[in-house]
Design a protein around this motif. Structure first.
Motif, PDB file in Angstrom:
ATOM      1  N   SER A  23       0.864  -1.181   0.000  1.00  0.00           N
ATOM      2  CA  SER A  23       0.000   0.000   0.000  1.00  0.00           C
ATOM      3  C   SER A  23       0.900   1.230   0.000  1.00  0.00           C
ATOM      4  CB  SER A  23      -0.890   0.004   1.243  1.00  0.00           C
ATOM      5  OG  SER A  23      -0.109   0.243   2.409  1.00  0.00           O
ATOM      6  N   GLY A  24       0.360   2.351  -0.415  1.00  0.00           N
ATOM      7  CA  GLY A  24       1.122   3.599  -0.369  1.00  0.00           C
ATOM      8  C   GLY A  24       1.588   3.907   1.041  1.00  0.00           C
ATOM      9  N   ALA A  25       0.736   3.656   2.025  1.00  0.00           N
ATOM     10  CA  ALA A  25       1.087   3.935   3.426  1.00  0.00           C
ATOM     11  C   ALA A  25       2.237   3.057   3.890  1.00  0.00           C
ATOM     12  CB  ALA A  25      -0.130   3.742   4.319  1.00  0.00           C
ATOM     13  N   THR A  26       2.223   1.782   3.525  1.00  0.00           N
ATOM     14  CA  THR A  26       3.303   0.875   3.920  1.00  0.00           C
ATOM     15  C   THR A  26       4.619   1.285   3.277  1.00  0.00           C
ATOM     16  OG1 THR A  26       1.749  -0.951   4.214  1.00  0.00           O
ATOM     17  CG2 THR A  26       4.067  -1.542   3.909  1.00  0.00           C
ATOM     18  N   PHE A  27       4.575   1.640   2.003  1.00  0.00           N
ATOM     19  CA  PHE A  27       5.773   2.070   1.279  1.00  0.00           C
ATOM     20  C   PHE A  27       6.326   3.347   1.912  1.00  0.00           C
ATOM     21  CE2 PHE A  27       7.338   3.573  -3.189  1.00  0.00           C
ATOM     22  CZ  PHE A  27       8.643   3.317  -2.842  1.00  0.00           C
ATOM     23  N   ALA A  28       5.480   4.322   2.140  1.00  0.00           N
ATOM     24  CA  ALA A  28       5.922   5.594   2.740  1.00  0.00           C
ATOM     25  C   ALA A  28       6.499   5.366   4.134  1.00  0.00           C
ATOM     26  CB  ALA A  28       4.750   6.576   2.802  1.00  0.00           C
ATOM     27  N   ASP A  29       5.812   4.577   4.943  1.00  0.00           N
ATOM     28  CA  ASP A  29       6.290   4.307   6.300  1.00  0.00           C
ATOM     29  C   ASP A  29       7.648   3.614   6.287  1.00  0.00           C
ATOM     30  OD1 ASP A  29       3.988   5.470   7.296  1.00  0.00           O
ATOM     31  OD2 ASP A  29       3.028   3.562   7.820  1.00  0.00           O
ATOM     32  N   ALA A  30       7.847   2.685   5.358  1.00  0.00           N
ATOM     33  CA  ALA A  30       9.120   1.971   5.266  1.00  0.00           C
ATOM     34  C   ALA A  30      10.262   2.928   4.895  1.00  0.00           C
ATOM     35  CB  ALA A  30       9.026   0.846   4.244  1.00  0.00           C
ATOM     36  N   LEU A  31      10.009   3.844   3.964  1.00  0.00           N
ATOM     37  CA  LEU A  31      11.049   4.811   3.596  1.00  0.00           C
ATOM     38  C   LEU A  31      11.390   5.733   4.768  1.00  0.00           C
ATOM     39  CD1 LEU A  31      10.176   5.881  -0.052  1.00  0.00           C
ATOM     40  CD2 LEU A  31      12.056   4.444   0.718  1.00  0.00           C
ATOM     41  N   ILE A  32      10.375   6.216   5.438  1.00  0.00           N
ATOM     42  CA  ILE A  32      10.606   7.108   6.576  1.00  0.00           C
ATOM     43  C   ILE A  32      11.360   6.371   7.677  1.00  0.00           C
ATOM     44  CG2 ILE A  32       9.512   8.536   8.351  1.00  0.00           C
ATOM     45  CD1 ILE A  32       9.337   9.578   5.341  1.00  0.00           C
ATOM     46  N   GLU A  33      10.987   5.140   7.940  1.00  0.00           N
ATOM     47  CA  GLU A  33      11.681   4.344   8.964  1.00  0.00           C
ATOM     48  C   GLU A  33      13.139   4.115   8.564  1.00  0.00           C
ATOM     49  OE1 GLU A  33      12.393   2.660  12.494  1.00  0.00           O
ATOM     50  OE2 GLU A  33      10.582   3.733  11.916  1.00  0.00           O
ATOM     51  N   GLY A  34      13.380   3.852   7.289  1.00  0.00           N
ATOM     52  CA  GLY A  34      14.755   3.683   6.811  1.00  0.00           C
ATOM     53  C   GLY A  34      15.582   4.933   7.007  1.00  0.00           C
ATOM     54  N   LEU A  35      14.982   6.083   6.779  1.00  0.00           N
ATOM     55  CA  LEU A  35      15.686   7.343   7.019  1.00  0.00           C
ATOM     56  C   LEU A  35      15.993   7.521   8.502  1.00  0.00           C
ATOM     57  CD1 LEU A  35      13.755   9.737   4.624  1.00  0.00           C
ATOM     58  CD2 LEU A  35      16.142   8.987   4.402  1.00  0.00           C
ATOM     59  N   LYS A  36      15.013   7.244   9.340  1.00  0.00           N
ATOM     60  CA  LYS A  36      15.193   7.411  10.789  1.00  0.00           C
ATOM     61  C   LYS A  36      16.291   6.496  11.328  1.00  0.00           C
ATOM     62  CE  LYS A  36      10.541   8.940  11.989  1.00  0.00           C
ATOM     63  NZ  LYS A  36       9.293   8.566  12.681  1.00  0.00           N
ATOM     64  N   GLN A  37      16.419   5.312  10.760  1.00  0.00           N
ATOM     65  CA  GLN A  37      17.422   4.366  11.229  1.00  0.00           C
ATOM     66  C   GLN A  37      18.828   4.716  10.754  1.00  0.00           C
ATOM     67  OE1 GLN A  37      16.377   0.299  10.412  1.00  0.00           O
ATOM     68  NE2 GLN A  37      14.464   0.442  11.535  1.00  0.00           N
ATOM     69  N   ASN A  38      18.942   5.540   9.727  1.00  0.00           N
ATOM     70  CA  ASN A  38      20.249   5.785   9.123  1.00  0.00           C
ATOM     71  C   ASN A  38      20.705   7.240   9.141  1.00  0.00           C
ATOM     72  OD1 ASN A  38      21.233   3.129   7.940  1.00  0.00           O
ATOM     73  ND2 ASN A  38      19.084   3.177   7.330  1.00  0.00           N
ATOM     74  N   GLN A  39      19.894   8.117   9.697  1.00  0.00           N
ATOM     75  CA  GLN A  39      20.237   9.540   9.724  1.00  0.00           C
ATOM     76  C   GLN A  39      19.975  10.120  11.111  1.00  0.00           C
ATOM     77  OE1 GLN A  39      21.605  11.446   7.303  1.00  0.00           O
ATOM     78  NE2 GLN A  39      21.683   9.679   5.953  1.00  0.00           N
ATOM     79  N   PRO A  40      20.816  11.050  11.534  1.00  0.00           N
ATOM     80  CA  PRO A  40      20.527  11.737  12.800  1.00  0.00           C
ATOM     81  C   PRO A  40      19.311  12.650  12.632  1.00  0.00           C
ATOM     82  CG  PRO A  40      22.469  12.676  11.752  1.00  0.00           C
ATOM     83  CD  PRO A  40      22.055  11.491  10.924  1.00  0.00           C
ATOM     84  N   GLN A  41      18.635  12.914  13.713  1.00  0.00           N
ATOM     85  CA  GLN A  41      17.419  13.731  13.672  1.00  0.00           C
ATOM     86  C   GLN A  41      17.660  15.092  13.027  1.00  0.00           C
ATOM     87  OE1 GLN A  41      14.190  12.832  14.264  1.00  0.00           O
ATOM     88  NE2 GLN A  41      13.804  14.832  13.357  1.00  0.00           N
ATOM     89  N   GLU A  42      18.815  15.713  13.281  1.00  0.00           N
ATOM     90  CA  GLU A  42      19.068  17.041  12.707  1.00  0.00           C
ATOM     91  C   GLU A  42      19.138  16.996  11.179  1.00  0.00           C
ATOM     92  OE1 GLU A  42      23.025  15.459  14.329  1.00  0.00           O
ATOM     93  OE2 GLU A  42      21.028  15.719  15.158  1.00  0.00           O
TER      94      GLU A  42
END
Length: 108
Positions: free
Chosen positions: A5-24
């Motif tokens: 689903s679009g929501a699952t795809f979007a959530d997965a990308l955002i989670e991938g960013l959160k796991q690999n980038q600092p909040q700033e």
């Protein structure tokens, strides 16, 4: 590799960013991340074997297409392409085997 689903795809990308980038870093790119998320959500479903292409042109503009059709307006924020790549090439990649394959030959 599977229907999403679009929501699952979007959530997965955002989670991938959160796991690999600092909040700033995420904060600095929030407008671009939000634009991408909204574009992904505009499609209710992504079918198995869909081709999602993320590319950067010589001017640093990021283009994202699904099945050769633009998903979002080109994103002209310097560094955004590298930020996205961290999902697959960062310290906590979405798939270890894919990271290995993507990096083959890069040391030569």
């Amino acid at each position: 590799m599977r229907d999403l689903s679009g929501a699952t795809f979007a959530d997965a990308l955002i989670e991938g960013l959160k796991q690999n980038q600092p909040q700033e870093a995420l904060t600095a790119y929030q407008a671009s991340i939000d634009a991408l998320r909204q574009a992904i959500l505009s499609h209710s479903e992504y079918k198995e074997n869909s081709v999602v292409l993320i590319s950067e042109d010589k001017n640093g503009t990021v283009h994202i297409t699904v099945q050769d059709k633009p998903l979002v307006e080109p994103i002209q924020q310097p560094g955004f392409f590298s930020l996205l790549l961290s999902i697959w090439l960062g310290p906590k990649p979405a798939q270890d085997s894919l990271k290995t394959e993507l990096l083959k030959g890069s040391a030569s």
